[in-house]
Structures are given as structure tokens and as C-alpha cells.
Scaffold this motif. Structure first.
Motif, short mmCIF file in Angstrom:
data_model
loop_
_atom_site.label_atom_id
_atom_site.label_comp_id
_atom_site.label_asym_id
_atom_site.label_seq_id
_atom_site.Cartn_x
_atom_site.Cartn_y
_atom_site.Cartn_z
N PHE A 119 -15.68 -7.46 -6.28
CA PHE A 119 -15.65 -6.10 -6.85
C PHE A 119 -16.81 -5.25 -6.36
O PHE A 119 -16.93 -4.09 -6.72
N GLN A 175 -20.07 -5.72 -6.89
CA GLN A 175 -21.29 -5.63 -7.68
C GLN A 175 -22.44 -6.42 -7.06
O GLN A 175 -23.59 -6.09 -7.24
N PRO A 220 -19.06 -0.89 -5.66
CA PRO A 220 -17.90 -0.90 -6.57
C PRO A 220 -16.91 0.22 -6.25
O PRO A 220 -15.70 0.03 -6.34
N ARG A 221 -17.42 1.38 -5.87
CA ARG A 221 -16.54 2.52 -5.58
C ARG A 221 -15.56 2.18 -4.45
O ARG A 221 -14.39 2.53 -4.51
N LEU A 241 -12.88 -0.05 -5.78
CA LEU A 241 -11.92 0.73 -6.57
C LEU A 241 -10.95 1.47 -5.66
O LEU A 241 -9.74 1.47 -5.87
N THR A 252 -16.32 -2.45 -20.22
CA THR A 252 -17.16 -1.30 -19.88
C THR A 252 -16.47 -0.05 -20.39
O THR A 252 -15.97 0.74 -19.62
N LEU A 253 -16.46 0.10 -21.71
CA LEU A 253 -15.87 1.28 -22.33
C LEU A 253 -16.94 1.98 -23.15
O LEU A 253 -17.82 1.34 -23.70
N ALA A 254 -16.84 3.31 -23.22
CA ALA A 254 -17.76 4.07 -24.06
C ALA A 254 -17.13 4.18 -25.44
O ALA A 254 -16.05 4.76 -25.59
N LEU A 275 -12.45 8.91 -17.18
CA LEU A 275 -13.82 8.90 -16.66
C LEU A 275 -13.84 8.40 -15.22
O LEU A 275 -13.44 7.28 -14.94
N LYS A 296 -6.86 1.33 -17.45
CA LYS A 296 -7.82 2.02 -16.57
C LYS A 296 -7.59 1.61 -15.13
O LYS A 296 -7.58 2.44 -14.22
N GLU A 339 -22.94 1.74 -18.62
CA GLU A 339 -22.22 0.67 -17.93
C GLU A 339 -20.83 1.16 -17.50
O GLU A 339 -20.37 0.84 -16.41
N ALA A 340 -20.18 1.91 -18.41
CA ALA A 340 -18.84 2.41 -18.08
C ALA A 340 -18.90 3.37 -16.90
O ALA A 340 -18.03 3.36 -16.04
N VAL A 341 -19.95 4.17 -16.84
CA VAL A 341 -20.12 5.12 -15.73
C VAL A 341 -20.34 4.35 -14.43
O VAL A 341 -19.71 4.63 -13.41
N ALA A 354 -19.51 1.34 -13.76
CA ALA A 354 -18.33 0.57 -13.36
C ALA A 354 -17.33 1.43 -12.62
O ALA A 354 -16.46 0.91 -11.93
N GLN A 355 -17.44 2.75 -12.75
CA GLN A 355 -16.57 3.65 -12.00
C GLN A 355 -17.21 4.08 -10.70
O GLN A 355 -16.72 4.98 -10.03
N GLY A 356 -18.33 3.47 -10.38
CA GLY A 356 -18.99 3.81 -9.12
C GLY A 356 -19.71 5.14 -9.16
O GLY A 356 -20.05 5.68 -8.11
#
Lengths: 514, 313
Positions: free
Chosen positions: A58, A60, A80-81, A84, A96-98, A109, A160, B183-185, B187-189
Motif C-alpha cells: 500500500f 506505507q 500511498p497516493r 490508491l 482510518t475514519l474521522a 475525503l 471508501k 490518520e484518515a487524511v 491514508a488518502q495520501g
């Protein structure tokens, strides 16, 4: 390796992945391919290198050696980008959720370019509804994530990934936090996703889940591929053997007649805490001169059991019996446990074992500071603390700048040597060793094990809790398996094979197993 | 009833809106920072810096709007410093913020002394004029709306814009997520530090514009200590507004109304018998009370004041 069979184009290929963390080799020359519509399970014990491998995939971590190819194109490492954008979606073990944002906001997001003028909530809501229906993932788009159950949050994480048109979905221990019903629903979703052409990598250490979801299993052991098989052509027994491996030859401790029980649990139950099960009518004898090993996957009630022995909790039902059959009454507390000669090596050594910013000397007297010689007429004796620390440093070969160094600066192994030395110093009758060797290097592990065996030969009753089955099997005189808060009957050394214990750890063979 | 008379007088409402203006700018600025997860205690000093920069620019011959722009840029500069120290370096937001306040206040005072060494009375500039004095005769609402300068109108626009950007655009969502779950931010790169620095810069710019209102619209000259605790009030207003621009705007107006009221009460017969300090204290005492009542249930951004370091949990 049987990786060539099966149709469908190869969507993902890992070749020769090697990753080191300091001296530890987390992944060693791992090859893995994934085809379209295929579900591959990555099976292995804790610390086998599964999560590291997926984090490399992934983006990381960057691999030290080896390449990752997605749809035949190499993936730039450590971004990571890029992963994705290449169509890899990952559902982390820790989501990894807000929590204060809504489901829809969490999904949006990062999904659109930041410079956009509008979030397009209306269209997004419609698309989310369509995706939910397509994959059977029911969510309420405007609910705050904080209000959702763990299972619902996982659905959001999967959505997501689907939202971003992921073709490859990685799930890291997806069932670790789910109830059995939620897990069943997840499996149904995953089968549906695979049927639609998604490719899945499913990380687990639970055999029956792997059998339920995957087409193919790749077993990791100590950072290497230990074997691979098609699920249709194997069975749980063979997979367990692959996972645990051939038993490593270690010196067998001299047999010793079991002594009197020094601490016993008598049909003890505790309430569940959060997602973790409580104990269910557990009976256990810790006998003099015996190491009692507790094998099990973490989160199956070990923490509750350790808390009882350490005095940090009292049972809701049942009794704790001390040496001579006295009952530990309502006054059972950490201090009472210390008084009764329970030495403790806690699971989380940095948080519970030491005060990280105190010196070695201060930490060395932490459990005895109220007594002479550390305290006299209410005054602490730094000299006595220092002397104790120096004695521990010499006796246990603790590598450190000196007794006045902050313990934070020590490596995990040296910190653990101090904690064990501190527990052993007053001559405990019972020793609770909770994950004593976790994350330590080979030398420190050997030193810790030698000290535990010496304490056993000196007549102490030791409870060894570990996720490392090899460790439990090589040290213990008696082994219990714990699963979902239930305790198996005791097995004598050598009575059960690793594979048989592994099946028990997965919840099979218990009287009330589902 | 004297209070009733005051509440019905047009000048009272005009004063309330005027007093609210710098608070609105700075509160929106602080709100943006905190939504991104950064408590910006540099606000008091940044407002002083903005007051000075805007004023000296106009005094040196710049256009009034150019003065506002200069103040915004000066604020962004201090915001950059704050953001870099707190986001990538992960230093204590309290310490950095107070440090910025001390630094910015001192720089403003020092620059004033250096640029005007011989002056005892601060020179005046020609400030912003009312938008539409012709319409200001309209009863009650007239003075409250039309006797104001364009900066007051801009403040309301900024409040609306803040709400729109934070809740209606992808960028705003990312900023809020940076304050809720870095972390969520990540994780979206997306770059957590980039978002936080950016938010603190823009927020600090707005704080400085709030300061500039004092010199370019309210008082027409610069003096030391002129910010006079307004920044700290804005910190409380953000909490009072539960980190929502609409509620925070309301809070700013409410506080300003209290302030306008106490000034007028001092001049009534009743006011002659009570020490004036009691009146001066009243808006702050009432703010604390309102804060206690209003913010009990308010949820702060979950990652507020928590530095984010990659790979740590």
C-alpha cells in the motif's frame, strides 16, 4: 509453489520483497501474485510479517528489495497516493475514519481534487446508495461515524475503497474486531465482490475464516513464504502445520514433580470489556516449580486473566485461592498481590512496566519503595535504589549508561530485563509473565527464558502468557489454550502437537464450541 | 427603563455591529486554525501586528484596501511561523502561540518606534468611511447596516465564506478532517502538515485583518495595547460557537452588544453609583457564563492540539 494455475489476468505481482527493521528481517524474498476475481488469504502467526508486506504493497513502507507490479506496471515505493491511484484499496486493522465527520464526508475525503468548488453531496449520496445496494453494504450516509458500530465502520472503509474504483482490496485482520454475525456478513460481501471481478487479499490468522473466504492460501512464517495451497486441495490441519512449522529443537527443561498450588482460579468469570470477551468459568492452578503456559490468539481473555492474577481486577463470579487455600477476598488489589508474592511482568512493558522518564534506579524500586531499605521513616533512600539498580544491572546483564539513566533510553530487551529482575528480586512465589519476550531480539529472549526457567527450578509458580506458540511449547510444563474467554483443560508437555493446539486456539474442540 | 431606551436606540445597534467587526474576522481566523487541529494563541499578537501593518502602509501612502492586504500578508507570515513550528516540528501549541503573541506584539511596537522615533501623538490617517451614509437615517437598522464601513460588511462576508469553504468544498473537508483524524487524511495520501500550515496561515491573515480594522476603520491611528484582549475573547468565542462559523458569528455580535450596552449604562443615573470597573467587567463575566452554558455539549475537533507524527498512533 503452486501459483501458476488458475485463469484470469494477473493484477498484482510482488517479486522478491525484502524488508528489514534494524536487525530483524520482517519480510524475506516474498513472491506473491494475485489474479482477477481471486481471493488470496495471507495466513500466519502474529509477527510473521503479514502486515509489513501489506504496508509495503500500500506504499506505507518502502521495501528494501523487490518490486510491486500492478497490472504489469511497477508501483513507485513508499507513496500511498500512488497505490490508491493504481486501484489498490486498503482496509486497515485500525480504521482510518474521522469520528466527528459523517459517513459521506469520510468517503468524500480526498476523493476529489482539493481545488474543487463543490463537494457535490447530492450526486455523491446517489452514488453511495448505488454502491451500497450493489455490494450489500448498508450505511446511513449522514450518520456521524462516532455513532456507528465497529461492523458499520468497516463497511464505510470498504465503501471508501470501492468509491475510488479499487480493483484490489486488501483487508488486514478484518474480523479481529467483528462479532461472528458481522463477520458472516463481511464474508458474504467479499464473495460478492470477488464474483464481480475484484481481487482480494485477506490477512488473517484464523483458519476457518481463511477456508470460508479464500480460493488460495499463502502461509507466511518468520517473514518467509512457508507454503501455498489452493483451499479446495488442503485442510485446516495441514494449514495449521504450515503456519506453526516444524517444532524448533530447544533444550528441554528437566522434568519436575508439580508442587502445591500457590494461586488458583476457581470457576472464575469476568464481564466482557468492549469487544474483548470476559472469562467464562475458568479454573486454573499455578503450582510450585511449574511453568503454566497460556496459548491463544491475543484478545481472547488473556488480559482479563492476567489482571486477576496481578490483582488489578476481581472476579465477578468464582474465587481466587492463594497458597494454603486462603481465598483472596474483596481486598484483592495490586498491592495485595505484591504482598502475597506475585511478581509481575506486564504485557505492555513501556506503559505498565516502567515509568519511561524515571531513571533505572527509580524504576528498580517502584514496587518496593514503601519498604525498607528504600524508605525509612518516610524518607526515600536514593542510595538503596541505586544499589538495587546496580545489582540488577550486574545480575541481569542490562546494557545501559548507568543507574541514573532514564529508562526510556533503553532497548525493549534491556527494559524487560530490568522489569523481570525487579519482579524476581523479592523472591516471588508466583510470577505472571505476560508476553515476556514479545518484540525482543534473540539474545534478550534467551536471557529472559533462562531467568524464568531458573525461577521455576527455584520453586516459583509461573504463568506464561504468549502469542508465540513455540515459546509456550518449549517452556511450559503444562499448557492451557484460551479462546473466547474459555480455558481448555491442562495438557502436559508434549501431549499436544502444535497443529492440535493451533486448532484449539482457533476455537475448535471446546465443549460449547459453535 | 433606561435599558429599554438603550436597546431601542439606533446608535446602540450601530455600535454593537462596529465592535463586533474585529471579533468576527479574528474569530473566523481562529476557527479555521482550530478546525485544522491547531490552537492559535498567537492571535492577540497577530492582531496587533495587523493593526500596525495596515496603518503604517496607509500612512506611507498606500490605498486603504492595500493596507488591509498588507495586514493580511503580515498575518500570514506569522501564521507560517506558527504552522511550521506546530505542524512538522510538532511543538507545544500553547508555548508556540504565546511566543508568537509576545513576538508579534513586540515587533509591532518596535517597528512603530523605529518608523516614527520623534512622535508623541500618533499621527492619524484617513480611515474607511461609511458605506452608504444616505441610507443611514433609516430607523434602527439604518445605522446598524449603512453607517458601517466596508470592512464590517467584509467581515460578514468572510463568516459566510468560511462556512461555505469548510462545509461545501473538498478543501474544507480536508481541513476539517486534518483536525479530526490526521490518520484518515494521511491514508488518502494528503499532506496533514500542508493542510495545517495552510489553515494557520489563512486564519492568521484573517486575525491580522481584524486588527487592521482597529486602525483603518475604528480609531484611525495606532497605539500600543490597542488590541486590548480582543484576541483572547475570540478564543472563547470559538468555543462558545462550538467551532461553527454561524454560532461564532452570533457569539461575536452578542459579546459586542454587551460591550456597547455597558458603555451606555455607565452614563445613566444608575451608572453614577456603581464603580465603572463593574461595567467594564460585565461583558467578560457574561461571556464566561454564556460559555459555561453553551459549550457544555460542544465537541472540539478530536485532534485539536495533538501534533501528528507519521507512523505514530
Amino acid at each position: 509453489m503452486s501459483e501458476s494455475e488458475g485463469g484470469g489476468e494477473i493484477v498484482l505481482a510482488l517479486r522478491g520483497i525484502t524488508k528489514r527493521f534494524g536487525p530483524t528481517l520482517a519480510n524475506e524474498r516474498i513472491d506473491l501474485t494475485l489474479r482477477r476475481g481471486e481471493a488470496v488469504a495471507l495466513l500466519g502467526e502474529n509477527g510473521a510479517g503479514k502486515t509489513t508486506l501489506m504496508n509495503i504493497l500500500f506504499g506505507q513502507y518502502a521495501a528494501d528489495e523487490g518490486t510491486v507490479e500492478v497490472f504489469g506496471r511497477p508501483l513507485p515505493p513508499g507513496r500511498p497516493r500512488a497505490a490508491l491511484e493504481a486501484g489498490i484499496g486498503m482496509v486497515h486493522q485500525h480504521f482510518t475514519l474521522a469520528e466527528n465527520l459523517t459517513v459521506l464526508e469520510n468517503i468524500l475525503l480526498g476523493a476529489a481534487p482539493l481545488a474543487g468548488l463543490s463537494l457535490g453531496r447530492g450526486a455523491a449520496r446517489a452514488r453511495l446508495a448505488a454502491l451500497s445496494a450493489e455490494y450489500g453494504l448498508k450505511v446511513e450516509p449522514d450518520a456521524r461515524v462516532a455513532a456507528l458500530t465497529v461492523g458499520e465502520r468497516q463497511r464505510v472503509e470498504i465503501l471508501k475503497a470501492l468509491w475510488r474504483d479499487a480493483c484490489i482490496l486488501i483487508l488486514d485482520e478484518p474480523t479481529a474486531v467483528l462479532t461472528p454475525q458481522e463477520a458472516e456478513a463481511l464474508f458474504a460481501t467479499l464473495r460478492r465482490a470477488a464474483a464481480k471481478g475484484l481481487s482480494l487479499v485477506f490477512i488473517s490468522h484464523k483458519l476457518h475464516e481463511v477456508m470460508a473466504v479464500a480460493n488460495r492460501v499463502v502461509v507466511l512464517r518468520r517473514g518467509r513464504v512457508a507454503g501455498a495451497a489452493r483451499v479446495a486441495e488442503t485442510d485446516a490441519r495441514r494449514l495449521a502445520a504450515m503456519m506453526v512449522g516444524a517444532e524448533v529443537e530447544r533444550p528441554v527443561p528437566a522434568p519436575r514433580a508439580p508442587g502445591e498450588p500457590l494461586l488458583s482460579l476457581d470457576k472464575v468469570s469476568t464481564p466482557p470489556s468492549g469487544a474483548r470477551p470476559g472469562l467464562r468459568r475458568v479454573s486454573l492452578d499455578l503450582r510450585a516449580g511449574t511453568i503454566t503456559g497460556l496459548a491463544g490468539v491475543s484478545g481472547n481473555g488473556q488480559a482479563a486473566l492476567a489482571a486477576l492474577v496481578a490483582g488489578a481486577a476481581r472476579p465477578a463470579e468464582g474465587r481466587i485461592l492463594l497458597a494454603g487455600g486462603r481465598e483472596a477476598g474483596p481486598g484483592w488489589s495490586p498491592r495485595a498481590a505484591l504482598r502475597e508474592g506475585v511478581g509481575r511482568v506486564p504485557e505492555d512493558r513501556k506503559r505498565e512496566g516502567v515509568v519511561a522518564d524515571f531513571t533505572l534506579a527509580e524504576n528498580a524500586m517502584l514496587e518496593e519503595y514503601r519498604a525498607s531499605p528504600f524508605s525509612r521513616f518516610g524518607w526515600l533512600s536514593r542510595r538503596a535504589a541505586r544499589a538495587r539498580a546496580e545489582a540488577l544491572i550486574a545480575e541481569h546483564d542490562i546494557r545501559c549508561p548507568g543507574p541514573e539513566a532514564r529508562i526510556r533510553l533503553l532497548s525493549g530487551g534491556n527494559m524487560q530485563k530490568l522489569i523481570l529482575g525487579r519482579a524476581l528480586a523479592p523472591g516471588p512465589r508466583v510470577i505472571l509473565a505476560d508476553q515476556p519476550a514479545r518484540g525482543l531480539d534473540v539474545g534478550a529472549v534467551a536471557a529472559i527464558h533462562a531467568k524464568l526457567l531458573a525461577a521455576r527450578d527455584g520453586g516459583a509458580a509461573i504463568l506464561l502468557i504468549s502469542e508465540d506458540l513455540d515459546e509456550v511449547m518449549s517452556l511450559s510444563d503444562v499448557i492451557h489454550v484460551i479462546s473466547e474467554g474459555r480455558l481448555s483443560p491442562p495438557f502436559a508437555r508434549g501431549e499436544m502437537s502444535a497443529a492440535a493446539l493451533g486448532l484449539r486456539m482457533a476455537g475448535e474442540g471446546f465443549a460449547d464450541a459453535a | 427603563m433606561e435599558i429599554l431606551d438603550i436597546l431601542l436606540s439606533a446608535t446602540f445597534w450601530a455600535a454593537a455591529v462596529r465592535i463586533a467587526t474585529p471579533l468576527i474576522f479574528a474569530t473566523m481566523g481562529e476557527l479555521i486554525c482550530e478546525r485544522a487541529g491547531v490552537l492559535n494563541l498567537g492571535i492577540e499578537g497577530i492582531m496587533a501586528m495587523g493593526a500596525f501593518t495596515g496603518w503604517i502602509a496607509v500612512y506611507a501612502g498606500a490605498d486603504l484596501w492595500a493596507g488591509v492586504g498588507a495586514a493580511f500578508l503580515a498575518g500570514m507570515l506569522f501564521g507560517l511561523l506558527h504552522g511550521v513550528l506546530t505542524a512538522p516540528f510538532g511543538l507545544s501549541q500553547h508555548v508556540v502561540g504565546l511566543g508568537i503573541t509576545l513576538l508579534a506584539s513586540a515587533v509591532a511596537a518596535f517597528a512603530y518606534r523605529v518608523s516614527l522615533p520623534q512622535v508623541t501623538n500618533p499621527p492619524k490617517i484617513e480611515p474607511f468611511q461609511a458605506v452608504a451614509p444616505a441610507l443611514a437615517d433609516f430607523p434602527i437598522l439604518g445605522p446598524a447596516l449603512f453607517a458601517q464601513t466596508p470592512l464590517t460588511w467584509a467581515a460578514f462576508a468572510v463568516a459566510g465564506l468560511t462556512a461555505f469553504v469548510l462545509w461545501r468544498t473538498p478543501l474544507g473537508l480536508a481541513v476539517r478532517a486534518a483536525g479530526e483524524s490526521p490518520e484518515a487524511v494521511a491514508a488518502q495520501g494528503l499532506s496533514v502538515n500542508g493542510l495545517r500550515i495552510g489553515a494557520v496561515m489563512v486564519g492568521s491573515g484573517l486575525m491580522a485583518v481584524g486588527g487592521a480594522f482597529l486602525t483603518l476603520s475604528a480609531f484611525s491611528s495606532f497605539f500600543f495595547e490597542m488590541v486590548n484582549g480582543r484576541g483572547w475573547v475570540c478564543i472563547a468565542l470559538v468555543v462558545f460557537g462550538a467551532w461553527r462559523p454561524g454560532k461564532a458569528l452570533l457569539g461575536a455580535l452578542l459579546f459586542a452588544a454587551f460591550d456597547a450596552l455597558q458603555v451606555r449604562l455607565q452614563q445613566t443615573p444608575m451608572g453614577a453609583d456603581i464603580p465603572y470597573q463593574i461595567f467594564l467587567m460585565a461583558p467578560y463575566a457574561l461571556s464566561i457564563l454564556a460559555l459555561v452554558v453553551m459549550s457544555r455539549r460542544a465537541a472540539a475537533p478530536a485532534a485539536l492540539m495533538i501534533p501528528w507524527r507519521k507512523g505514530e498512533r
